[in-house]
Design a protein around this motif. Structure first.
Motif, PDB file in Angstrom:
ATOM      1  N   GLY A  66      28.872 -19.954  40.588  1.00 24.64           N
ATOM      2  CA  GLY A  66      29.761 -18.977  40.371  1.00 24.64           C
ATOM      3  C   GLY A  66      31.148 -19.518  39.520  1.00 24.64           C
ATOM      4  O   GLY A  66      31.749 -18.793  39.233  1.00 24.64           O
ATOM      5  N   GLN A  67      31.041 -20.994  39.662  1.00 26.71           N
ATOM      6  CA  GLN A  67      32.205 -21.657  39.122  1.00 26.71           C
ATOM      7  C   GLN A  67      33.648 -20.896  39.692  1.00 26.71           C
ATOM      8  O   GLN A  67      34.633 -20.752  38.629  1.00 26.71           O
ATOM      9  CB  GLN A  67      32.256 -21.321  37.724  1.00 26.71           C
ATOM     10  CG  GLN A  67      30.878 -22.297  37.218  1.00 26.71           C
ATOM     11  CD  GLN A  67      31.084 -23.562  36.802  1.00 26.71           C
ATOM     12  OE1 GLN A  67      32.150 -24.273  36.375  1.00 26.71           O
ATOM     13  NE2 GLN A  67      30.254 -24.284  37.541  1.00 26.71           N
ATOM     14  N   THR A  68      33.739 -20.683  40.872  1.00 25.71           N
ATOM     15  CA  THR A  68      34.855 -19.967  41.450  1.00 25.71           C
ATOM     16  C   THR A  68      36.252 -20.634  41.506  1.00 25.71           C
ATOM     17  O   THR A  68      37.087 -20.040  40.893  1.00 25.71           O
ATOM     18  CB  THR A  68      34.334 -19.541  43.062  1.00 25.71           C
ATOM     19  OG1 THR A  68      34.288 -20.729  43.619  1.00 25.71           O
ATOM     20  CG2 THR A  68      33.571 -18.490  43.143  1.00 25.71           C
ATOM     21  N   LYS A  69      35.998 -21.959  41.801  1.00 24.74           N
ATOM     22  CA  LYS A  69      37.305 -22.876  41.439  1.00 24.74           C
ATOM     23  C   LYS A  69      37.908 -23.017  40.028  1.00 24.74           C
ATOM     24  O   LYS A  69      38.909 -23.084  39.983  1.00 24.74           O
ATOM     25  CB  LYS A  69      37.099 -24.034  42.345  1.00 24.74           C
ATOM     26  CG  LYS A  69      37.271 -24.094  43.695  1.00 24.74           C
ATOM     27  CD  LYS A  69      37.078 -25.515  44.605  1.00 24.74           C
ATOM     28  CE  LYS A  69      37.346 -25.320  45.963  1.00 24.74           C
ATOM     29  NZ  LYS A  69      37.276 -26.492  46.556  1.00 24.74           N
ATOM     30  N   PRO A  76      41.511 -21.685  30.362  1.00 22.79           N
ATOM     31  CA  PRO A  76      40.546 -22.728  30.439  1.00 22.79           C
ATOM     32  C   PRO A  76      39.441 -22.444  31.330  1.00 22.79           C
ATOM     33  O   PRO A  76      38.428 -23.137  30.905  1.00 22.79           O
ATOM     34  CB  PRO A  76      41.721 -23.841  30.667  1.00 22.79           C
ATOM     35  CG  PRO A  76      42.677 -23.441  31.593  1.00 22.79           C
ATOM     36  CD  PRO A  76      42.863 -22.032  31.092  1.00 22.79           C
ATOM     37  N   GLY A  77      39.462 -22.009  32.254  1.00 17.99           N
ATOM     38  CA  GLY A  77      38.600 -22.029  33.426  1.00 17.99           C
ATOM     39  C   GLY A  77      37.393 -21.003  32.998  1.00 17.99           C
ATOM     40  O   GLY A  77      36.245 -21.153  33.052  1.00 17.99           O
ATOM     41  N   SER A  78      37.790 -19.990  32.161  1.00 20.99           N
ATOM     42  CA  SER A  78      36.650 -18.929  31.549  1.00 20.99           C
ATOM     43  C   SER A  78      35.960 -19.889  30.473  1.00 20.99           C
ATOM     44  O   SER A  78      34.575 -19.759  30.426  1.00 20.99           O
ATOM     45  CB  SER A  78      37.290 -17.686  31.161  1.00 20.99           C
ATOM     46  OG  SER A  78      38.226 -17.986  29.980  1.00 20.99           O
ATOM     47  N   LEU A  79      36.730 -20.637  29.636  1.00 24.93           N
ATOM     48  CA  LEU A  79      36.010 -20.909  28.579  1.00 24.93           C
ATOM     49  C   LEU A  79      34.993 -22.336  29.176  1.00 24.93           C
ATOM     50  O   LEU A  79      33.916 -22.643  28.670  1.00 24.93           O
ATOM     51  CB  LEU A  79      37.038 -21.956  27.727  1.00 24.93           C
ATOM     52  CG  LEU A  79      37.852 -20.910  26.938  1.00 24.93           C
ATOM     53  CD1 LEU A  79      38.874 -21.699  25.896  1.00 24.93           C
ATOM     54  CD2 LEU A  79      36.772 -20.046  25.903  1.00 24.93           C
ATOM     55  N   HIS A  80      35.637 -23.101  30.312  1.00 20.58           N
ATOM     56  CA  HIS A  80      34.765 -24.028  30.849  1.00 20.58           C
ATOM     57  C   HIS A  80      33.350 -23.495  31.505  1.00 20.58           C
ATOM     58  O   HIS A  80      32.237 -23.802  31.503  1.00 20.58           O
ATOM     59  CB  HIS A  80      35.401 -24.587  31.968  1.00 20.58           C
ATOM     60  CG  HIS A  80      34.688 -25.657  32.684  1.00 20.58           C
ATOM     61  ND1 HIS A  80      34.521 -27.071  32.236  1.00 20.58           N
ATOM     62  CD2 HIS A  80      34.226 -25.782  33.793  1.00 20.58           C
ATOM     63  CE1 HIS A  80      33.667 -27.827  32.948  1.00 20.58           C
ATOM     64  NE2 HIS A  80      33.669 -26.918  34.275  1.00 20.58           N
ATOM     65  N   ALA A  81      33.602 -22.272  32.032  1.00 20.82           N
ATOM     66  CA  ALA A  81      32.405 -21.413  32.676  1.00 20.82           C
ATOM     67  C   ALA A  81      31.486 -21.130  31.859  1.00 20.82           C
ATOM     68  O   ALA A  81      30.136 -21.160  31.911  1.00 20.82           O
ATOM     69  CB  ALA A  81      32.897 -20.542  33.427  1.00 20.82           C
ATOM     70  N   LEU A  82      31.866 -20.614  30.752  1.00 15.35           N
ATOM     71  CA  LEU A  82      31.051 -20.183  29.535  1.00 15.35           C
ATOM     72  C   LEU A  82      30.450 -21.404  28.964  1.00 15.35           C
ATOM     73  O   LEU A  82      29.202 -21.162  28.470  1.00 15.35           O
ATOM     74  CB  LEU A  82      32.021 -19.392  28.338  1.00 15.35           C
ATOM     75  CG  LEU A  82      32.178 -17.994  28.735  1.00 15.35           C
ATOM     76  CD1 LEU A  82      33.142 -17.668  27.547  1.00 15.35           C
ATOM     77  CD2 LEU A  82      31.057 -17.159  28.907  1.00 15.35           C
ATOM     78  N   HIS A  83      31.132 -22.277  28.869  1.00 12.08           N
ATOM     79  CA  HIS A  83      30.344 -23.686  28.207  1.00 12.08           C
ATOM     80  C   HIS A  83      29.538 -24.374  29.268  1.00 12.08           C
ATOM     81  O   HIS A  83      28.295 -24.608  28.915  1.00 12.08           O
ATOM     82  CB  HIS A  83      31.283 -24.587  27.808  1.00 12.08           C
ATOM     83  CG  HIS A  83      30.842 -25.817  27.429  1.00 12.08           C
ATOM     84  ND1 HIS A  83      30.169 -26.108  26.408  1.00 12.08           N
ATOM     85  CD2 HIS A  83      30.777 -27.166  28.191  1.00 12.08           C
ATOM     86  CE1 HIS A  83      29.679 -27.519  26.240  1.00 12.08           C
ATOM     87  NE2 HIS A  83      30.235 -27.960  27.376  1.00 12.08           N
ATOM     88  N   GLY A  84      29.706 -24.442  30.564  1.00 14.92           N
ATOM     89  CA  GLY A  84      28.805 -25.014  31.425  1.00 14.92           C
ATOM     90  C   GLY A  84      27.963 -24.221  32.380  1.00 14.92           C
ATOM     91  O   GLY A  84      27.087 -24.750  32.843  1.00 14.92           O
ATOM     92  N   GLY A  85      28.369 -23.033  32.457  1.00 14.49           N
ATOM     93  CA  GLY A  85      27.580 -22.068  33.458  1.00 14.49           C
ATOM     94  C   GLY A  85      26.229 -21.723  32.751  1.00 14.49           C
ATOM     95  O   GLY A  85      25.144 -22.107  33.700  1.00 14.49           O
TER      96      GLY A  85
END
Length: 111
Positions: A66-69, A76-85
């Protein structure tokens, strides 16, 4: 025979003694600091990490998938989650599929 491997810094052999001296000082500072912190480390108590195992595994999977943290910081968190999720979510099924294909090939069965 050299006392160390060849150094490619365009410096002569005169740098070996200062290099070893700096390394010795660094190790000495490390062990001195560790010796100073040792009483604090010894105050630690044993910890049972296998209690509430189901809850711990659930939290691990929720945090990992879920990439909660990461999503706590929105931009930046949403971009990271979209990239790595998506990569993280497809890694397990793909590796399982590859493993199944390998087992079929090992048995001589063609897919």
């Amino acid at each position: 025979m050299e006392p160390t491997r060849e150094i490619y810094w365009n410096v002569g052999h005169g740098v070996l003694i200062p290099m070893y001296l700096c390394a010795l000082i660094a190790f000495g500072l490390f062990f001195w600091g560790f010796w100073q912190r040792l009483p604090v480390y010894r105050q630690g108590k044993p910890l049972s990490r296998l209690d509430r195992l189901g809850e711990r595994i659930s939290l691990l999977l929720r945090g990992m998938l879920g990439q909660t943290k990461v999503l706590r910081v929105l931009d930046p968190g949403s971009l990271h989650a979209l990239h790595g999720g998506p990569q993280q979510r497809t890694a397990v099924p793909l590796s399982a599929r590859r493993r199944a294909n390998r087992q079929r090939h090992d048995l001589g069965v063609r897919p």
